[in-house]
Every structure is written in C-alpha cells, then in structure tokens.
Design an enzyme around this catalytic site. Structure first.
Site, mmCIF file in Angstrom:
data_model
loop_
_atom_site.group_PDB
_atom_site.id
_atom_site.type_symbol
_atom_site.label_atom_id
_atom_site.label_comp_id
_atom_site.label_asym_id
_atom_site.label_seq_id
_atom_site.Cartn_x
_atom_site.Cartn_y
_atom_site.Cartn_z
ATOM 1 N N PHE A 43 0.859 -1.187 0.000
ATOM 2 C CA PHE A 43 0.000 0.000 0.000
ATOM 3 C C PHE A 43 0.892 1.233 0.000
ATOM 4 C CE2 PHE A 43 -2.363 3.492 1.874
ATOM 5 C CZ PHE A 43 -3.543 3.438 1.153
ATOM 6 N N ASP A 77 9.361 2.800 1.569
ATOM 7 C CA ASP A 77 8.193 3.542 2.046
ATOM 8 C C ASP A 77 8.113 3.307 3.551
ATOM 9 O OD1 ASP A 77 5.683 4.248 2.926
ATOM 10 O OD2 ASP A 77 4.628 3.543 1.137
ATOM 11 N N LYS A 111 2.763 10.239 8.342
ATOM 12 C CA LYS A 111 2.141 9.742 9.575
ATOM 13 C C LYS A 111 2.746 10.289 10.877
ATOM 14 C CE LYS A 111 -0.105 5.593 7.795
ATOM 15 N NZ LYS A 111 -1.493 5.773 8.184
#
Ligand code: PLP
Length: 395
Positions: A137, A222, A251
């Site tokens: 993702f 990532d 995040k």
C-alpha cells in the site's frame, strides 16, 4: 454536538468512502481520547500510526501555538526556518542528505517515484519502471494506487498509471525475475502496514539492497508507517543494517499535523533540477514546526527504545494469548507495529475492544492491528491483553 448529531451531518454531507462511522473522537490527552458523548478510550491505534507521542503532547502543542501566532504560511518562494531545521534533524539522524517536504504519505511516494524516474532520465538511461510488492500500500492517488499491489485499490480506476510491476513480498527470486532492463527502482514497505502486517524474513531487506546494487537500480523504502520509531528503530531499515537510496515518511512525523517527506542521498538528489518538483504547502512553517518538535521529542524522550521494549513485551503477551485462544493463528509485525491474524472477522474484535474502551484497528478482514503511541507503558499493554482475553473468550 453528540455522536448521533455528528453522524447525521456526515450521512448528509460527507462522501461515503469510509463506511458508517459510529464513534466521534473529540478530545485527546496522552494515551487517552474521549468521544462526543464523553466516553474515554485507551488509544492503541494512534490515528493509524500518527500520534506517536500521544495526543496533544505539550511540546508539539506549544510549537504549533507559537508558530500559529507568528506565521502560518509563506510558500516555498522563501526560506522557511522550521523547514530547514526539520531537514537538518532528519539528515543528522538518517542516511538521507537531502529532504523534500509535502503534505501526505501518498504525495511523498509520488515524489519518490518522480525522483527515481528523473534520476535515470538525467543519466540518459531509460529505466522508468518500478517494481513493488503484492499486497503493498503506497497511497490513494492515481500513481500510488497503481504502485500498490492490491487489486481492490485498482477496481474501477482504469486506466492505471503505467510503469509498475508487482512481485511477491519477501521473495528475492520473485524480485530478481521482475527486474528487466527497463526497471529503475524497487519500492517496498519494510513491514506491510495496510496489507495485513506482512513481515519479511530478517535477511530480506539486506538481500534486496544487494540485488539493487547488483542490478544498478534504486532502493526506495516507504517508511510512512514504519518510520519515526514505530518498529523500535528510528527507521526500519536500521534493523537490516542497510541504507536505501530514497525514503518516504509521513504519519508519525507531525504527530497529527499533516506533513510528508522524501529523503535521499546527495547523489540521488541530483535527479531533480529547479522546477522538477514542488508544493504550495509542503514543509510550511506551521507543519514543519510541529514536525520538528515531534522528531526532536521522539529523540529526546528516548521513545524509540521504549517502542522496542514495549513492542517486545506486547509480542510476548500476545504469544501467551495465542496459546489460550485457537482463533489466533499468527502474530506479525515489528516493535509497536503489531498484527494478530485471527480466524474470526477482525472487525468483531475491534468492536468488542471499543466497547471495553480500547481503540485498535483492522488490517484486512482477518488481521487486527495495534499501533499505539510510542509512549505506552507495561500496564497499558496489560489492559489491552486482558480485554483481548475476555473478548476472544466471549467471541
Ligand atoms: N504508504 C504507507 C506504507 C501507508 O501506510 C500509507 C497510509 O496508510 C500511505 C503510504 C499513504 O499515506 P497518506 O494516507 O498520508 O497519503
């Protein structure tokens, strides 16, 4: 407004992409949040791995308030002091010499994909294709859903963006096979967050690094979910004793203030020239000040070590719970990015815990996920384990 009133407005005016939401969190302090009806919860999800310092950490709140009173925004037409301080602290604590700031994880990955392509283009090589992993993702923009190896994210959005190939996660042979002469980079999550907490073998990332070196392609990590201490190291690549060429963050970096970042070595940064990339808001004074306060607090308060210690404790306790409940099939993850594969619907467990005043989340239909603030203590883990024990018994 109470929860029902908020729900009516959501039904009437918000696009239905998140499904029916029945809880509205209106206040947070440290490890706890309160809903619109005054109920208190222990937050073991941290807004999907965001509130790493806990909610409304005084140092971040102070940084936001001071900056909001001084200057919220100027644009990247001008030098921005909080932004350069943020770049410096990230550079001094990672492999990456140069940083670019944006507003989200998806945007950070967009930047990384652009940089990898342009780096090879600038060298006169035609290597635009990027290999990613099945079940990965990387975001919700057209390019990042195309990069994500999950068919459900692609459904109805054809034509997807060109230039992505998928290989099985945790298989060096599969990656090797996918690397044709047009491939310029591999993009991977060190632990697959949204894809069910897929955790590779200890040797995998090192082998990926060796493969990238051998094939002369870039390694992009990532670390949007794994970064800033979540896995028990400041960056997850440190577990493998390697460095990637490009890293993306978001995040936990701003403790809730929207910010994303992409970092790389001096050499790779030469791929971008003036005008190659940019952002109106990226790294603006307010977000950068919040992120600088967040990153410095994670370092000063030794929260990476606490994440490692608490992650280990949580893992041990979950192992014991697994002995007791046959519906638990596997424990996955690293540090405080932990998943529990279960035979029952993950949402049943999420709802059962919410009823007991604890917030956790799913990672797919049969994996429940724990992403608490990095500030948790043993007694918080014990509270969650007791609630899980009772809930599995009842379910
Ligand atoms: N990459 C990873 C590994 C993620 O976990 C996420 C979000 O869950 C993203 C990218 C996308 O980040 P954002 O939602 O901030 O665009």
């Amino acid at each position: 407004m109470n929860t029902d009133e908020i729900g009516v407005l959501a039904d009437n005016y918000c696009m239905n992409v998140y499904g029916k939401r029945t809880t509205s969190i209106v206040r947070g302090e440290g490890l706890h949040v309160w809903d619109a009806d005054g109920r208190q919860y222990l937050d073991f999800f941290a807004g999907i791995a965001v509130a790493n310092l806990g909610h409304c950490h005084p140092k971040v709140t102070e940084a936001i308030c001071n900056q909001a009173k001084t200057l919220v925004h100027t644009s990247n037409l001008y030098l921005i002091e909080p932004q350069v301080k943020l770049a410096e602290i990230l550079a001094k604590n990672s492999f990456a010499d140069k940083w670019f700031f944006c507003n989200s994880g998806a945007e950070a990955n967009e930047g990384a994909i652009k940089l990898a392509r342009r780096y090879w283009h600038a060298k006169g090589e035609s290597k635009p294709v990027i290999v990613t992993a099945h079940k990965s993702f990387h975001g919700r923009t057209m390019t990042t859903i195309s990069a994500s190896g999950q068919p459900k994210l692609h459904d109805g959005f054809d034509p997807l963006m060109q230039g992505f190939k998928y290989a099985d996660f945790n298989s060096i042979d599969a990656l090797d096979e996918a690397i044709t002469p047009d491939v310029g980079a591999i993009l991977l999550e060190p632990v697959q967050g949204e894809g069910g907490l897929g955790t590779p073998d200890e040797t995998y990332l090192k082998a990926v690094r060796e493969l990238c070196d051998r094939k002369q392609i870039l390694m992009i990590l990532d670390e949007i979910q794994t970064g800033i201490g979540r896995t028990g190291k400041l960056f997850a690549y440190e577990h493998a004793d390697i460095t990637p060429d490009i890293i993306t963050l978001a995040k936990g970096m701003g403790n809730g203030v929207p910010i994303g970042a992409m970092g790389c070595t001096d050499e790779i940064a030469t791929g971008f020239a003036v005008g190659s990339h940019g952002s109106t808001f990226g790294g603006n004074p307010l977000c950068a000040a919040a992120a600088f306060a967040t990153v410095s607090t994670v370092l000063e308060e030794k929260l990476v070590a606490n994440a490692a210690e608490m992650g280990e404790y949580l893992n041990l306790e979950l192992q014991q719970l697994k002995q007791k409940h046959s519906c638990i099939t596997e424990i996955r993850g690293k540090g405080l990015m932990t998943g529990l594969a279960v035979t029952c619907p993950a949402m049943d467990v999420v709802v059962a815990l919410r009823e007991k005043g604890i917030l956790i989340g799913p990672a797919g239909p049969n994996v429940i996920r724990f992403l608490p603030p990095l500030t948790i203590r043993k007694q918080d883990v014990d509270t969650v384990i007791e609630a899980l024990d009772a809930s599995f018994g009842a379910l």
